[in-house]
Design an enzyme around this catalytic site. Structure first.
Site, short mmCIF file in Angstrom:
data_model
loop_
_atom_site.label_atom_id
_atom_site.label_comp_id
_atom_site.label_asym_id
_atom_site.label_seq_id
_atom_site.Cartn_x
_atom_site.Cartn_y
_atom_site.Cartn_z
N GLY A 247 27.67 79.25 38.76
CA GLY A 247 27.41 80.21 37.57
C GLY A 247 28.18 81.62 38.16
N SER A 248 27.62 82.57 37.22
CA SER A 248 28.30 83.90 37.81
C SER A 248 27.99 85.09 36.78
CB SER A 248 30.05 83.85 37.90
OG SER A 248 30.40 82.87 38.89
N ASN A 249 28.16 86.39 37.23
CA ASN A 249 28.25 87.58 36.26
C ASN A 249 29.48 88.15 36.62
OD1 ASN A 249 25.37 87.29 35.33
ND2 ASN A 249 24.95 88.04 37.66
N ASN B 291 27.77 83.57 31.81
CA ASN B 291 27.86 82.24 31.55
C ASN B 291 27.23 81.77 30.21
OD1 ASN B 291 26.55 82.03 35.13
ND2 ASN B 291 28.84 81.61 34.17
#
Length: 823
Positions: free
Chosen positions: A257-259, A529
């Site tokens: 995932g990520s920001n 996400n």
């Protein structure tokens, strides 16, 4: 003056490189640079590169062309990660069963397959079918560019040269028979595996396990049309399949995932852009990032993180622009429901005409046993697949089967996109690079530039599933599944249900970049996400097809917390890189802000301060009430009450539907602040409190223990406390770990914050950048770079990026080495 200084520094750097080029032998370790005439290529020819190492073992790779840059990158990655890389090459060669046993699990780096045999059957089939070679031979832009081919060729040569010239000391593969040289095709095969990671790579068990049923008895002559068809067992249930598909493609359940957030110049102190990238990836195995700077004078100068085995910088920055990626909600595959020939379950009908499936028979060598041979079945749409995860069966019956279409199985352009992003000079250039190369398989892009521009775009390779096509061509299963998940199930018997093409797409059957949800030059652009809808809550993106993602639906707590934080920051203005650093380690738990106070009140209201646990025992939970009330609502390592709330909240949300958990339901008109207000009467609250208190007491863990005492990693025998929190809590600084009470709580990080970068510009010639690779450059426990940045992460400290020549040359840890092929 500045130009003269830069020129002098560059000449000094190249002069140092030339001296090393003139030496008779390649140094066995890093060597100090000394002055010498200009030049990069050693006498005698062959590939070479100059690597300047600075603090934390970060290499700055200098070469004259893409092959040299690839060579230096392959060498330097091997020096840090040879065992992990070699393990991945065993995977894409289809030889895991030979070396590690057919029933052993893979590490999940290059697919979601459950065991080695299935992995080998798939990847050996890919190799024997010539899939990768065919993609390499495809002319650009549909196939890889000449620059990328040279980069991959150089990477393979650099990796092999390191193997030939160095002793492997990492105990994970020292002396292993599976440690071998690689080819350009091996490097490309790894890129292929990354491309299909979200598609065929998640369906391997269903692809390799698909076997036809016994054919139906042949009716007597002239009776075929009237013969009754036997009932097919295990027909997929549409309602259950819709829920299973929703869960299968739910990005919050991924181990990636990520920001990322970009701030426009209107919000910053310098009037220039800012970018904070915080990808969440596994901390072990072959999907780790690795840091470097790649420089071809006058053509490429980029710094950032690459996924292991990939030859280009995936996430990074240069003098003018910075970008990061987040895992996107676009559904990267679709299914075609096949109508089978009643007399032959390996033939399917298209417009009434039978077409035979293609057999792909694969034999896999197995350690300690006979080789295993299996047959896979392929169609014009892709492989036959019998499930997408345990919850989504797709039975192959005498009447029907399902074929999986993954357009990224024709996409070897990912590193071309990375190269193009590294050469971009603005967010407009980023957008143009994405449109030209079209290589991103399953991620969004967020970018900022030195002129103050911002960008969010979901430009990714997706099957061209329009809502109109889905409405016209969905099977009964598709009509249930598509609205829920974006997974289209089309009628494969109809030629008019083909996906078609967009004029601006580089390959057939996919959307062109003009259809991608995109936001330019907003005060902030953020993604955590969820879909593109709320990249900026004041400028919601709508109007895209369902396959890209949803709109007007509840957002994750991580998205809600991120939007709250970054919109407040944009409103405050005068932002600097220091503000990005604070955001990364704020460790605010949005779930705590929403529910901790009410949970404490619900706890205090329990009769006699007791609650009944799931096993029927009565537990005194009264001490937990005050701990929850006093908790500071963060997941800092020193936070008291964070662990208690974390264990409690996981239980509550797992057992209580959102409709029963919140008093104020979700509203599309107020998506960041709803749902809210914990329902203190929800029956699951008392039970979750009882189970959590009993669990912690049984483990000998105080209810108000500092989080870092029980959320930690051990490196070199030293226990390092780790702040941050889980997806369920909505923490930006995401950390996911498996609970192990006997080992003290959360004794290791499985995935979470990985290659973090905070980048801005101050008007000088050099970007202002801070980076952090949370698990360090090397997987070798004997390396000084296996835990140095993990210690920094534990202490919430950063690495000052050295990008410009003067910064590299003034590093107190500067070491320069010439690496070359000895042939």
């Amino acid at each position: 003056m500045h130009r003269r200084t830069r020129s002098t520094l560059r000449r000094a750097a190249l002069a140092g490189a030339a001296l090393l080029a003139a030496t008779a032998a390649v140094p066995p370790a890093h060597a100090q640079a000394r002055a010498a005439p200009d030049g990069l290529t050693p006498a005698g020819g062959g590939l070479s590169a100059v690597i300047r190492y600075t603090e934390n073992g970060i290499p700055h790779i200098l070469g004259r062309d893409h092959a040299q840059i690839g060579f230096g990158t392959g060498w330097a990655q091997a020096a840090d990660q040879v065992c992990v890389l070699a393990d991945g090459f065993v995977t894409v060669s289809g030889e895991r069963s030979r070396w590690f046993g057919q029933d052993a699990p893979t590490d999940g780096s290059l697919s979601s397959v459950t065991r080695n045999l299935s992995s080998d059957l798939y990847f050996k089939g890919v190799r024997e079918s010539g899939t990768v070679e065919g993609l390499l031979a495809t002319p650009a832009p549909a196939g890889p560019s000449k620059d990328l081919k040279e980069l991959m060729r150089g990477w393979a040569a650099g990796y092999n040269a390191w193997l030939a010239q160095n002793e492997v000391t990492d105990p994970a593969c020292k002396g292993a028979g599976w440690l071998r040289p690689v080819t350009t095709v091996d490097v490309a095969a790894r890129g292929f595996a990354i491309a299909v990671l979200g598609g065929e790579g998640r369906g391997i068990d269903g692809i390799t396990g698909a076997q036809p049923p016994a054919p139906a008895p042949t009716p007597a002559d002239g009776a075929r049309a009237a013969a009754p068809r036997e009932a097919d067992p295990q027909e997929a249930d549409p309602a259950a399949a819709a829920q299973a598909a929703r869960e299968f493609f739910d990005t919050s359940r991924y181990d990636m995932g990520s920001n990322a957030v970009a701030f426009a110049g209107s919000t910053t102190a310098s009037g220039r852009g800012l970018l904070l990238g915080n990808p969440h990836y596994p901390w072990q195995g072959g999907r780790r990032f690795w840091q470097s700077q790649q420089t071809i004078p006058g053509e490429l100068n980029v710094s950032g993180g690459s996924l292991l085995g990939m030859p280009a910088v995936s996430i990074g920055f240069n003098e003018k622009v910075a970008w990061s990626h987040t895992v996107a909600t676009g559904t990267p595959v679709n299914l075609h429901e096949l109508t089978l020939d009643p007399a032959d379950p390996t033939a399917y009908l298209v417009d009434g005409v039978p077409q035979k499936m293609t057999r792909r028979t694969v034999t896999v060598p197995v350690a300690g046993g006979d080789p295993v041979t299996r047959t896979q079945w392929w169609t014009r749409y892709g492989p036959v697949v019998t499930n997408l995860g345990a919850g989504l069966p797709l039975p192959w019956t005498t009447r029907s089967a399902y074929a999986l279409n993954d357009p990224n199985a024709s996409n070897l352009r990912g590193s071309d996109t990375a190269l193009a992003l590294g050469k971009a000079r603005s967010v407009a250039g980023i957008q143009q690079a994405l449109a030209r190369t079209q290589g991103l398989p399953w991620v969004n892009t967020v970018a900022a530039d030195a002129a103050g521009g911002t960008l969010f775009t979901q430009t990714q390779v997706l099957p061209r599933i329009t809502d109109e096509l889905a409405a016209r061509c969905s099977t009964p299963l598709g009509r249930a599944v598509y609205p829920a998940s974006g997974l289209a199930v089309l009628d494969g018997a109809r030629g008019d249900c083909a996906l078609g093409s967009d004029a601006d797409a580089v390959q057939p059957g996919v959307f062109g970049p003009g259809k991608a949800p995109t936001l330019r030059d907003a005060p902030y652009a953020e993604n955590s996400n969820d879909s593109a809808w709320l990249a900026n809550a004041d400028r919601p993106l709508t109007g895209y097809e369902r396959v890209w993602g949803n709109v007007s639906t509840p957002r994750s707590l991580r998205t809600r917390g991120a939007v709250e934080d970054v919109s407040a920051m944009a409103g405050k203005g005068r932002l600097t890189v220091a503000d990005l650093e604070k955001l990364q380690f704020a460790n605010r738990a949005p779930a705590g802000d929403l529910a901790a106070a009410d949970a404490a009140r619900a706890c205090s209201a329990l009769p006699g301060g007791t609650a009944t646990a799931a096993d029927g025992s009565v537990v005194d939970v009264s001490a937990a009430c005050a701990v929850l009330a006093r908790w500071d609502r963060t997941t800092d390592a020193g936070s008291r009450g964070a662990l208690l709330f974390d264990r409690f909240w996981r239980r509550v949300t797992a057992s209580t539907p959102a409709a029963n958990l919140w008093l104020v339901p979700f509203s599309a008109a107020d998506p960041v602040r709803t749902p809210r207000t914990l329902n203190r009467e929800a029956p699951g609250i008392g039970r979750a409190l009882a189970d959590t208190v009993a669990e912690l007491r049984a483990a000998g863990i105080a209810l108000d223990a500092p989080l870092g005492e029980h959320q930690f990693v051990v490196r070199g025998g030293r226990k390092l406390p780790v702040g941050g929190g889980t997806e369920a809590l909505g923490v930006w600084n995401k950390v996911e770990a498996r609970w192990n009470a006997a080992a003290g709580g959360y004794p290791d990080v499985v995935n979470g914050s990985s290659h973090i970068q905070a980048v801005g510009w101050d008007g000088s010639s050099c970007p202002v950048a801070r980076t952090l690779l949370t698990y360090g450059q090397s997987s070798d426990p004997g390396s000084p770079y296996s835990a140095d940045q993990t210690r920094l992460f534990s202490e919430e400290r950063w690495v000052r990026a050295r990008f410009c020549e003067r910064d590299i040359l003034t590093s107190p840890r500067l070491k320069v080495v010439l690496v070359r092929d000895r042939r």
